[in-house]
Structure formats: C-alpha cells, structure tokens
Write a protein that holds these residues in place. Structure first.
Motif, PDB file in Angstrom:
ATOM      1  N   LEU A   3     -12.365   4.504  63.568  1.00 20.43           N
ATOM      2  CA  LEU A   3     -13.788   4.261  63.845  1.00 20.43           C
ATOM      3  C   LEU A   3     -14.579   4.161  62.549  1.00 20.43           C
ATOM      4  O   LEU A   3     -15.474   3.325  62.420  1.00 20.43           O
ATOM      5  N   LEU A   4     -14.260   5.028  61.604  1.00 23.01           N
ATOM      6  CA  LEU A   4     -14.932   5.020  60.312  1.00 23.01           C
ATOM      7  C   LEU A   4     -14.715   3.681  59.604  1.00 23.01           C
ATOM      8  O   LEU A   4     -15.669   3.046  59.135  1.00 23.01           O
ATOM      9  N   ILE A   5     -13.493   3.227  59.555  1.00 25.75           N
ATOM     10  CA  ILE A   5     -13.165   1.961  58.895  1.00 25.75           C
ATOM     11  C   ILE A   5     -13.772   0.778  59.649  1.00 25.75           C
ATOM     12  O   ILE A   5     -14.307  -0.159  59.052  1.00 25.75           O
ATOM     13  N   LEU A   6     -13.738   0.841  60.997  1.00 26.81           N
ATOM     14  CA  LEU A   6     -14.363  -0.205  61.807  1.00 26.81           C
ATOM     15  C   LEU A   6     -15.864  -0.265  61.530  1.00 26.81           C
ATOM     16  O   LEU A   6     -16.439  -1.347  61.386  1.00 26.81           O
ATOM     17  N   GLY A   7     -16.502   0.896  61.448  1.00 25.86           N
ATOM     18  CA  GLY A   7     -17.934   0.948  61.138  1.00 25.86           C
ATOM     19  C   GLY A   7     -18.240   0.354  59.775  1.00 25.86           C
ATOM     20  O   GLY A   7     -19.204  -0.412  59.614  1.00 25.86           O
ATOM     21  N   LEU A   8     -17.422   0.682  58.779  1.00 23.78           N
ATOM     22  CA  LEU A   8     -17.609   0.113  57.437  1.00 23.78           C
ATOM     23  C   LEU A   8     -17.447  -1.407  57.453  1.00 23.78           C
ATOM     24  O   LEU A   8     -18.244  -2.136  56.847  1.00 23.78           O
ATOM     25  N   ALA A   9     -16.416  -1.876  58.146  1.00 31.11           N
ATOM     26  CA  ALA A   9     -16.172  -3.322  58.231  1.00 31.11           C
ATOM     27  C   ALA A   9     -17.319  -4.033  58.950  1.00 31.11           C
ATOM     28  O   ALA A   9     -17.767  -5.109  58.522  1.00 31.11           O
ATOM     29  N   ASP A  55      -9.867  14.201  60.610  1.00 32.68           N
ATOM     30  CA  ASP A  55      -9.396  15.489  60.081  1.00 32.68           C
ATOM     31  C   ASP A  55      -9.847  15.663  58.634  1.00 32.68           C
ATOM     32  O   ASP A  55      -9.914  14.696  57.869  1.00 32.68           O
ATOM     33  N   PHE A  56     -10.151  16.899  58.267  1.00 33.14           N
ATOM     34  CA  PHE A  56     -10.588  17.221  56.911  1.00 33.14           C
ATOM     35  C   PHE A  56      -9.362  17.337  56.015  1.00 33.14           C
ATOM     36  O   PHE A  56      -8.584  18.278  56.134  1.00 33.14           O
ATOM     37  N   VAL A  57      -9.172  16.353  55.147  1.00 32.66           N
ATOM     38  CA  VAL A  57      -8.037  16.319  54.236  1.00 32.66           C
ATOM     39  C   VAL A  57      -8.592  16.377  52.814  1.00 32.66           C
ATOM     40  O   VAL A  57      -9.226  15.424  52.346  1.00 32.66           O
ATOM     41  N   VAL A  58      -8.377  17.494  52.132  1.00 28.62           N
ATOM     42  CA  VAL A  58      -8.906  17.670  50.781  1.00 28.62           C
ATOM     43  C   VAL A  58      -8.083  16.854  49.788  1.00 28.62           C
ATOM     44  O   VAL A  58      -6.864  16.961  49.748  1.00 28.62           O
ATOM     45  N   ILE A  59      -8.767  16.033  49.019  1.00 30.22           N
ATOM     46  CA  ILE A  59      -8.135  15.250  47.959  1.00 30.22           C
ATOM     47  C   ILE A  59      -8.404  15.922  46.607  1.00 30.22           C
ATOM     48  O   ILE A  59      -7.538  16.018  45.768  1.00 30.22           O
ATOM     49  N   VAL A 112     -19.832  15.318  45.258  1.00 27.88           N
ATOM     50  CA  VAL A 112     -19.804  16.621  45.933  1.00 27.88           C
ATOM     51  C   VAL A 112     -18.910  16.658  47.168  1.00 27.88           C
ATOM     52  O   VAL A 112     -18.846  17.683  47.850  1.00 27.88           O
ATOM     53  N   ASN A 113     -18.248  15.566  47.462  1.00 26.60           N
ATOM     54  CA  ASN A 113     -17.355  15.516  48.622  1.00 26.60           C
ATOM     55  C   ASN A 113     -15.991  15.011  48.186  1.00 26.60           C
ATOM     56  O   ASN A 113     -15.860  13.842  47.809  1.00 26.60           O
ATOM     57  N   GLY A 114     -14.995  15.861  48.261  1.00 31.34           N
ATOM     58  CA  GLY A 114     -13.661  15.484  47.815  1.00 31.34           C
ATOM     59  C   GLY A 114     -12.656  15.289  48.926  1.00 31.34           C
ATOM     60  O   GLY A 114     -11.456  15.277  48.677  1.00 31.34           O
ATOM     61  N   ASP A 115     -13.135  15.137  50.162  1.00 28.79           N
ATOM     62  CA  ASP A 115     -12.190  14.948  51.266  1.00 28.79           C
ATOM     63  C   ASP A 115     -11.963  13.455  51.524  1.00 28.79           C
ATOM     64  O   ASP A 115     -12.774  12.614  51.130  1.00 28.79           O
ATOM     65  N   LEU A 116     -10.866  13.145  52.181  1.00 27.01           N
ATOM     66  CA  LEU A 116     -10.446  11.767  52.394  1.00 27.01           C
ATOM     67  C   LEU A 116     -11.496  10.937  53.134  1.00 27.01           C
ATOM     68  O   LEU A 116     -11.821   9.824  52.721  1.00 27.01           O
ATOM     69  N   SER A 117     -12.043  11.476  54.218  1.00 28.58           N
ATOM     70  CA  SER A 117     -13.003  10.687  54.996  1.00 28.58           C
ATOM     71  C   SER A 117     -14.274  10.424  54.191  1.00 28.58           C
ATOM     72  O   SER A 117     -14.862   9.344  54.293  1.00 28.58           O
ATOM     73  N   ALA A 118     -14.705  11.373  53.358  1.00 27.93           N
ATOM     74  CA  ALA A 118     -15.881  11.165  52.514  1.00 27.93           C
ATOM     75  C   ALA A 118     -15.601  10.099  51.468  1.00 27.93           C
ATOM     76  O   ALA A 118     -16.458   9.256  51.182  1.00 27.93           O
ATOM     77  N   ILE A 119     -14.406  10.135  50.904  1.00 28.89           N
ATOM     78  CA  ILE A 119     -14.034   9.135  49.899  1.00 28.89           C
ATOM     79  C   ILE A 119     -13.997   7.748  50.531  1.00 28.89           C
ATOM     80  O   ILE A 119     -14.479   6.776  49.946  1.00 28.89           O
ATOM     81  N   VAL A 120     -13.466   7.647  51.751  1.00 24.50           N
ATOM     82  CA  VAL A 120     -13.432   6.357  52.450  1.00 24.50           C
ATOM     83  C   VAL A 120     -14.857   5.894  52.773  1.00 24.50           C
ATOM     84  O   VAL A 120     -15.222   4.740  52.501  1.00 24.50           O
ATOM     85  N   LEU A 121     -15.683   6.788  53.325  1.00 24.60           N
ATOM     86  CA  LEU A 121     -17.041   6.420  53.722  1.00 24.60           C
ATOM     87  C   LEU A 121     -17.900   6.054  52.517  1.00 24.60           C
ATOM     88  O   LEU A 121     -18.416   4.938  52.425  1.00 24.60           O
TER      89      LEU A 121
END
Length: 181
Positions: A3-9, A55-59, A112-121
C-alpha cells in the motif's frame, strides 16, 4: 509495504501526469485538476495506511541530537511551503519553493526515522521531489517574480507556521507525537 509503495507510485504518477501527457491533461481542463487532487488524496491515504500497516524493521538508529535539527528543518520546510503562496523575497530567487519544502521535509524525516517503512516513504518522496524539479526545469521556463517584498516573507512564515500546526495536530491525532511524548 505494498500500500505504501502503491501510494507513492500514485502520488508520483498524478503529479507527473501534466508533464508526461500534456495534451491529454490540457484537454481535461478543470476536471484534470480535480482528478490530480483526488488521486493525490487517495495517494496520501494509501501511504498513511501502508506506513501504519508495515512491520517496524530497524535499519539504523538515529542519533538523539538529530531531533533538534529535525525541528529546525521542519520550520524551514513549512516556511518554504508558505513561500509558494506568498510573494516574498525568497520567491524571487527560489524557483520551486514547494518542491524545495518537500525535499527539506523528507530529509528532516530521514534524519530521525531509521526504519524501513520510513526510509521507503520519505526517501520515495525525496526522490519524487528531486525528479519533479529536474523535469520542471527541463520542460518549463521560469519567469522570476518581480513583485516581491519582505511582507511576503512574513506572510509565508505565518502560513508555514499555521500549516505546521495543522500537521502537528494531524500527527498527534494519528497517534504519532512529533515531539516524543
């Protein structure tokens, strides 16, 4: 994440529509603006839903001091957003104030956000804003506004602070306090 990637696209596609299909967009007139607005709202909804469902995935773990830099950059970003509506002196030298605002906003959030979904968004919106600036610079001619004043800068700051307050309230309403708490 889908959904996140679809929203970005969808966000990028809606905003690039005028540049990718100018003849089609021109034929649509006002209904084209309404379509882009509706798709933009849908994109935001999908991005928020996708971000919250991922899911919260810390990078990486952001350093504590970045929070203060983030706050400063957010004031700058919202000021730049206001510059798009007010004809201050900044509008006389900055060609894309609202896209610049998105760039500063995205960088501030990435600090200030190092998680995967934040990096993608935020990374995705950063890439989109930079690409949009490049495309606009190649496809349009800029006419530097001549009628600018310091009053416009003050107006931009007020607009920016009001919009920033609304954004803070929305964050808190969504359960994400931007000040920690």
């Amino acid at each position: 994440m889908y959904l996140l990637i679809l929203g970005l696209a969808l966000w990028a596609g809606a905003h690039f529509f005028k540049r990718l299909a100018p003849a089609v967009r021109a034929k649509m007139g006002a209904s084209g603006k309404a379509l882009v607005a509706a798709l933009s709202v849908l994109a935001i909804v999908l991005m928020v839903m996708g971000y919250r469902a991922t899911d919260f995935v810390v990078i990486w773990e952001p350093p504590a001091g970045m929070r203060h830099l983030n706050y400063l950059l957010m004031v700058v970003a919202f000021y730049l957003f206001g510059v798009g509506a007010a004809k201050g002196t900044t509008a006389g030298w900055l060609r894309h104030p609202q896209l610049s605002a998105v760039i500063v906003w995205a960088v501030a959030h990435l600090l200030v956000n190092g998680d995967l979904s934040a990096i993608v968004l935020f990374g995705g919106l950063l890439v989109w804003a930079i690409a949009e600036v490049i495309v606009l610079n190649r496809t349009t001619t800029w006419v530097r506004p001549a009628d600018v004043s310091i009053k416009g800068d003050a107006k931009a700051l007020v607009i920016g602070l009001i919009v920033m307050s609304i954004a803070i309230a929305i964050h808190i309403w969504l359960g994400v306090n931007p000040f920690g708490g």
